[in-house]
Design a protein around this motif. Structure first.
Motif, PDB file in Angstrom:
ATOM      1  N   ASP A 231       0.832  -1.194   0.000  1.00 39.18           N
ATOM      2  CA  ASP A 231       0.000   0.000   0.000  1.00 39.18           C
ATOM      3  C   ASP A 231       0.871   1.250   0.000  1.00 39.18           C
ATOM      4  O   ASP A 231       1.979   1.271   0.550  1.00 39.18           O
ATOM      5  N   LEU A 232       0.340   2.308  -0.599  1.00 40.48           N
ATOM      6  CA  LEU A 232       1.042   3.567  -0.712  1.00 40.48           C
ATOM      7  C   LEU A 232       0.455   4.560   0.296  1.00 40.48           C
ATOM      8  O   LEU A 232      -0.721   4.907   0.192  1.00 40.48           O
ATOM      9  N   PRO A 233       1.227   5.008   1.309  1.00 47.86           N
ATOM     10  CA  PRO A 233       0.691   5.962   2.289  1.00 47.86           C
ATOM     11  C   PRO A 233       0.234   7.250   1.614  1.00 47.86           C
ATOM     12  O   PRO A 233       0.881   7.743   0.681  1.00 47.86           O
ATOM     13  N   GLU A 234      -0.890   7.774   2.083  1.00 47.04           N
ATOM     14  CA  GLU A 234      -1.460   8.973   1.465  1.00 47.04           C
ATOM     15  C   GLU A 234      -0.551  10.185   1.612  1.00 47.04           C
ATOM     16  O   GLU A 234      -0.517  11.057   0.762  1.00 47.04           O
ATOM     17  N   ASP A 235       0.182  10.277   2.745  1.00 48.25           N
ATOM     18  CA  ASP A 235       1.007  11.449   3.003  1.00 48.25           C
ATOM     19  C   ASP A 235       2.438  11.280   2.505  1.00 48.25           C
ATOM     20  O   ASP A 235       3.301  12.107   2.799  1.00 48.25           O
ATOM     21  N   ALA A 236       2.711  10.222   1.753  1.00 49.77           N
ATOM     22  CA  ALA A 236       4.076   9.951   1.300  1.00 49.77           C
ATOM     23  C   ALA A 236       4.274  10.429  -0.132  1.00 49.77           C
ATOM     24  O   ALA A 236       3.381  10.322  -0.975  1.00 49.77           O
ATOM     25  N   ASP A 237       5.444  10.992  -0.360  1.00 47.75           N
ATOM     26  CA  ASP A 237       5.860  11.350  -1.716  1.00 47.75           C
ATOM     27  C   ASP A 237       6.641  10.166  -2.267  1.00 47.75           C
ATOM     28  O   ASP A 237       7.845  10.047  -2.051  1.00 47.75           O
ATOM     29  N   ALA A 238       5.949   9.278  -2.944  1.00 47.92           N
ATOM     30  CA  ALA A 238       6.562   8.031  -3.405  1.00 47.92           C
ATOM     31  C   ALA A 238       7.083   8.198  -4.831  1.00 47.92           C
ATOM     32  O   ALA A 238       6.499   8.923  -5.649  1.00 47.92           O
ATOM     33  N   TYR A 239       8.183   7.503  -5.121  1.00 45.72           N
ATOM     34  CA  TYR A 239       8.746   7.545  -6.467  1.00 45.72           C
ATOM     35  C   TYR A 239       9.455   6.217  -6.743  1.00 45.72           C
ATOM     36  O   TYR A 239       9.975   5.575  -5.834  1.00 45.72           O
ATOM     37  N   PRO A 240       9.459   5.798  -8.000  1.00 43.17           N
ATOM     38  CA  PRO A 240      10.098   4.521  -8.337  1.00 43.17           C
ATOM     39  C   PRO A 240      11.541   4.700  -8.767  1.00 43.17           C
ATOM     40  O   PRO A 240      11.904   5.682  -9.416  1.00 43.17           O
ATOM     41  N   GLU A 241      12.377   3.762  -8.377  1.00 42.14           N
ATOM     42  CA  GLU A 241      13.691   3.574  -8.985  1.00 42.14           C
ATOM     43  C   GLU A 241      13.625   2.199  -9.629  1.00 42.14           C
ATOM     44  O   GLU A 241      13.940   1.183  -9.009  1.00 42.14           O
ATOM     45  N   CYS A 242      13.178   2.182 -10.877  1.00 43.48           N
ATOM     46  CA  CYS A 242      12.802   0.923 -11.509  1.00 43.48           C
ATOM     47  C   CYS A 242      13.375   0.870 -12.921  1.00 43.48           C
ATOM     48  O   CYS A 242      13.418   1.893 -13.621  1.00 43.48           O
ATOM     49  N   TRP A 243      13.792  -0.333 -13.299  1.00 42.91           N
ATOM     50  CA  TRP A 243      14.356  -0.546 -14.629  1.00 42.91           C
ATOM     51  C   TRP A 243      13.627  -1.709 -15.295  1.00 42.91           C
ATOM     52  O   TRP A 243      13.451  -2.778 -14.694  1.00 42.91           O
ATOM     53  N   LEU A 244      13.208  -1.485 -16.535  1.00 43.58           N
ATOM     54  CA  LEU A 244      12.483  -2.498 -17.299  1.00 43.58           C
ATOM     55  C   LEU A 244      13.421  -3.127 -18.325  1.00 43.58           C
ATOM     56  O   LEU A 244      14.205  -2.424 -18.976  1.00 43.58           O
ATOM     57  N   SER A 245      13.313  -4.434 -18.474  1.00 42.75           N
ATOM     58  CA  SER A 245      14.136  -5.143 -19.450  1.00 42.75           C
ATOM     59  C   SER A 245      13.288  -6.174 -20.170  1.00 42.75           C
ATOM     60  O   SER A 245      12.267  -6.638 -19.662  1.00 42.75           O
ATOM     61  N   VAL A 246      13.728  -6.519 -21.380  1.00 41.93           N
ATOM     62  CA  VAL A 246      13.027  -7.501 -22.205  1.00 41.93           C
ATOM     63  C   VAL A 246      13.539  -8.894 -21.867  1.00 41.93           C
ATOM     64  O   VAL A 246      14.736  -9.173 -22.014  1.00 41.93           O
ATOM     65  N   GLN A 247      12.647  -9.757 -21.406  1.00 41.24           N
ATOM     66  CA  GLN A 247      13.013 -11.141 -21.144  1.00 41.24           C
ATOM     67  C   GLN A 247      12.741 -12.032 -22.360  1.00 41.24           C
ATOM     68  O   GLN A 247      13.472 -12.980 -22.619  1.00 41.24           O
ATOM     69  N   ASP A 248      11.686 -11.698 -23.096  1.00 42.54           N
ATOM     70  CA  ASP A 248      11.359 -12.470 -24.297  1.00 42.54           C
ATOM     71  C   ASP A 248      10.486 -11.606 -25.198  1.00 42.54           C
ATOM     72  O   ASP A 248       9.643 -10.840 -24.693  1.00 42.54           O
ATOM     73  N   LEU A 249      10.699 -11.710 -26.499  1.00 44.69           N
ATOM     74  CA  LEU A 249       9.931 -10.926 -27.469  1.00 44.69           C
ATOM     75  C   LEU A 249       9.653 -11.791 -28.693  1.00 44.69           C
ATOM     76  O   LEU A 249      10.576 -12.318 -29.313  1.00 44.69           O
ATOM     77  N   GLN A 250       8.369 -11.923 -29.009  1.00 43.35           N
ATOM     78  CA  GLN A 250       7.945 -12.696 -30.173  1.00 43.35           C
ATOM     79  C   GLN A 250       7.047 -11.839 -31.052  1.00 43.35           C
ATOM     80  O   GLN A 250       6.082 -11.239 -30.565  1.00 43.35           O
ATOM     81  N   CYS A 251       7.390 -11.773 -32.345  1.00 47.47           N
ATOM     82  CA  CYS A 251       6.570 -11.052 -33.323  1.00 47.47           C
ATOM     83  C   CYS A 251       6.264 -11.994 -34.479  1.00 47.47           C
ATOM     84  O   CYS A 251       7.143 -12.724 -34.947  1.00 47.47           O
TER      85      CYS A 251
END
Length: 346
Positions: A231-251
């Motif tokens: 849960d995200l506290p209402e009084d918190a200034d939340a921010y992500p330190e997140c990195w997305l990567s490709v595990q598999d890609l099919q076209c």
């Protein structure tokens, strides 16, 4: 917190000598992190995917390579009892010209440059003064703002995104595909209090040969949404330190449409910043006016939710005296219901 560029070397083997390398991309995975006093040992691998073309051939081919990673880094302040987040993010690849072997294959030295991001958290308690007053003097408070940062949740989640769309050329043949991500943002869920999700946009680029034998590129945008596990506290200034990567890609192209299946891995953490107004200093002023000697008893009609500290400050008596005079349990900070309170003499 540590951010450090590291290099990993390995070998990329082709079935035939490549005439051109069109692109090298990849992802990385941290398998193990061991924390010591002031040091961290990180083990994992960098996975590279190379799109290339052989001499005299127009079709694109794909070749994968795995580069083991083992790094010892200095990190001041880290200890074995810390909670840790570690992410390895590839930022570039380089392939040196290789040699052709007797069986016709070719080997190339592959160098990967990656950003190692490592953060450690240790929980602590800070004793501080939230409010103050004197029972004998007027007081002037100097406020001080305290900013804290906490680890709301760590992330290591895999999600599959799917989408389809019509192709301008229904007979196009897909040769290769790549994916890129836009910035990651944190969005609160308006339907459920305290819930939030990470959002980003992924763009899949599919290279294809059309019915005229020409190379074309088609793009398909996919929206990424990952519910947070906390849960995200209402009084918190939340921010992500997140990195997305490709595990598999099919076209694939079927029935004149481009079908895409993208497996995304999210690594990192969501941090929450909070601020509190505290007392930095107290200055005593003039003495308080003496109590009226003819008043032997005072009664306060307190309302539900009132703080005992605020009532005691109003009458210039200590909260401890208020507790004792009214037989309230030790540690009572707020009144649950309306009641009459006896106010001790000063």
């Amino acid at each position: 917190v540590l951010e450090k560029l590291v290099t990993v070397e390995g070998e990329l083997v082709f079935a035939k000598p490549p005439a051109a390398i069109l692109d090298i991309t990849g992802s990385a995975a941290v398998r193990e992190v061991k924390l010591l006093a002031g040091k961290a040992v990180v083990k994992g691998e960098v996975r590279a995917q190379c799109a290339w073309r052989a001499e005299g051939e127009s079709s694109l081919q794909s070749q994968a390579a795995s580069l083991p990673f083992n790094q010892v880094v200095d990190l001041e302040g880290v200890a074995e009892d810390c909670r840790c987040m570690c992410v390895l993010e590839p930022v570039g690849f380089a392939a040196a010209e290789g040699e052709t072997t007797e069986d016709g294959s070719a080997s190339t030295t592959l160098t990967a440059t990656a950003m190692l991001r490592l953060s450690g958290w240790r929980p602590y308690q800070l004793q501080c003064v939230a409010d103050a007053f004197s029972t004998r003097f007027e007081t002037t408070l100097t406020p001080q703002t305290l900013a804290t940062e906490s680890l709301l949740c760590a992330l290591d989640e895999t999600t599959v995104l799917r989408g389809s769309g019509p192709l301008p050329d229904a007979g196009a043949h897909i040769l290769a595909c790549f994916a890129s991500f836009g910035p990651v943002s944190l969005i609160r869920d308006g339907r459920q209090e305290g819930r939030a999700f990470l959002a980003a946009r992924a763009v899949v680029s599919a290279f294809a040969e059309n019915t005229l034998g020409e190379m074309e590129c088609y793009e398909k945008a996919l929206d990424y949404a990952l519910p947070l596990p906390a849960d995200l506290p209402e009084d918190a200034d939340a921010y992500p330190e997140c990195w997305l990567s490709v595990q598999d890609l099919q076209c694939a192209s079927a029935g004149g449409a481009l079908d895409v299946s993208l497996t995304v891995r999210a690594e990192g953490a969501v941090l929450a910043r909070q601020t509190a107004s505290l007392v930095g200093a107290v200055e005593l002023g003039d003495p308080l006016a003496p109590a009226d000697p003819e008043v032997s008893l005072r009664i306060c009609y307190a309302q539900p939710g009132e703080e005992l500290f605020a009532i005691a400050r109003r009458y210039h008596v200590s909260p401890g005296q208020m507790l004792a005079a009214n037989d309230l349990p030790d540690g009572t900070a707020r009144l649950d219901e309306a009641r009459r309170l006896l106010v001790p003499g000063v």
